[in-house]
Design a protein around this motif. Structure first.
Motif, PDB file in Angstrom:
ATOM      1  N   GLY A 165      34.671  45.370  61.275  1.00 44.28           N
ATOM      2  CA  GLY A 165      34.397  46.013  62.583  1.00 44.28           C
ATOM      3  C   GLY A 165      33.895  45.775  63.458  1.00 44.28           C
ATOM      4  O   GLY A 165      33.842  44.410  63.698  1.00 44.28           O
ATOM      5  N   ALA A 187      37.512  50.445  67.821  1.00 44.62           N
ATOM      6  CA  ALA A 187      37.294  50.215  66.488  1.00 44.62           C
ATOM      7  C   ALA A 187      38.257  50.839  65.600  1.00 44.62           C
ATOM      8  O   ALA A 187      38.940  50.719  64.783  1.00 44.62           O
ATOM      9  CB  ALA A 187      36.116  50.488  65.468  1.00 44.62           C
ATOM     10  N   ARG A 195      31.453  50.434  62.150  1.00 46.92           N
ATOM     11  CA  ARG A 195      30.536  49.964  64.168  1.00 46.92           C
ATOM     12  C   ARG A 195      29.208  50.168  64.439  1.00 46.92           C
ATOM     13  O   ARG A 195      28.438  51.344  64.089  1.00 46.92           O
ATOM     14  CB  ARG A 195      30.899  51.790  64.799  1.00 46.92           C
ATOM     15  CG  ARG A 195      32.438  51.753  64.474  1.00 46.92           C
ATOM     16  CD  ARG A 195      32.871  53.724  65.044  1.00 46.92           C
ATOM     17  NE  ARG A 195      34.013  53.688  64.463  1.00 46.92           N
ATOM     18  CZ  ARG A 195      34.458  55.128  63.391  1.00 46.92           C
ATOM     19  NH1 ARG A 195      33.556  55.245  64.051  1.00 46.92           N
ATOM     20  NH2 ARG A 195      35.954  55.329  63.245  1.00 46.92           N
TER      21      ARG A 195
END
Length: 227
Positions: A165, A187, A195
């Motif tokens: 991520g 993302a 995230r």
């Protein structure tokens, strides 16, 4: 450790309650948000107090400081997970790979090369997050916005599913929400599930915008001592 116990346990309970409330308000499952307790500059006793209160994910900025705290703590808490969240020098890559479960600050090709070499040497590779400099601030770490797409694609080729991520630290003097939205969109575009965004002052806003990791230090451990 006693002086830290009650204060840290109480602060953790408050932060967890705020995370749950923010998730519910956003229509999300609170279990979809993990708390990273940022113990940088705080003594090992503070991290121990958090562990005793049930916290298992910790964030440290400096490899050397992490090395002084967490190997011993792992012997008693083998399910502990360590995130390195600060800018990482290439000459610290091997020790970072040895210590960390997650490195959140991948931001340049030279570091990607160093991490690949270190992974070969150590026989392991932590999960990786790319740090995006969403404010394009020259004094900060992170890949610039305009270079992020290409860098993410390159790292997907290099690291495969170990790239999990993105992470960001919005400018201190700006509304963080547009930065959180940009990171989430980026993302999503690249199919990355993690995230890492939001800190003590703004993590409820980050949760509303899709954070899966929030990095909270001051609200748990109090003001940081001088480095």
């Amino acid at each position: 450790m006693a002086p830290f116990d009650n204060a840290v346990a109480g602060a953790l309970a408050r932060v967890r309650s705020e995370i749950e409330a923010a998730a519910i308000t956003a229509g999300r499952d609170a279990k979809s948000v993990d708390l990273v307790a940022v113990s940088k500059f705080h003594p090992v006793e503070a991290a121990e107090a958090a562990l005793a209160a049930g916290q298992r994910i910790f964030g440290e900025n400096r490899v050397q400081e992490a090395a002084g705290k967490f190997p011993v703590l792992r012997t008693r808490y083998p399910d502990l997970r360590l995130h390195l969240i600060g800018g990482l020098q290439t000459n610290k890559a091997r020790e970072a790979v040895r210590l960390a479960d997650v490195i959140e600050s991948l931001d340049r090709l030279s570091l990607a090369d160093a991490l690949m070499k270190a992974a070969d040497q150590e026989g392991r590779l932590p999960e990786l997050l790319i740090e995006v400099n969403t404010g394009d601030e020259p004094q900060k770490f992170g890949v610039p916005r305009e270079e992020a797409d290409r860098f993410i694609r390159d790292c997907r080729v290099r690291f495969g599913d170990r790239l999990r991520g993105l992470m960001c630290i919005p400018p201190a003097n700006e509304d963080p929400v547009p930065h959180f939205r940009f990171l989430r969109s980026l993302a999503d575009e690249h199919g990355l599930p993690v995230r890492s965004m939001g800190m003590s002052a703004d993590f409820p806003l980050a949760i509303a915008e899709g954070a899966t990791l929030v990095r909270v230090g001051t609200a748990i451990f109090g003001a940081r001592p001088s480095a």
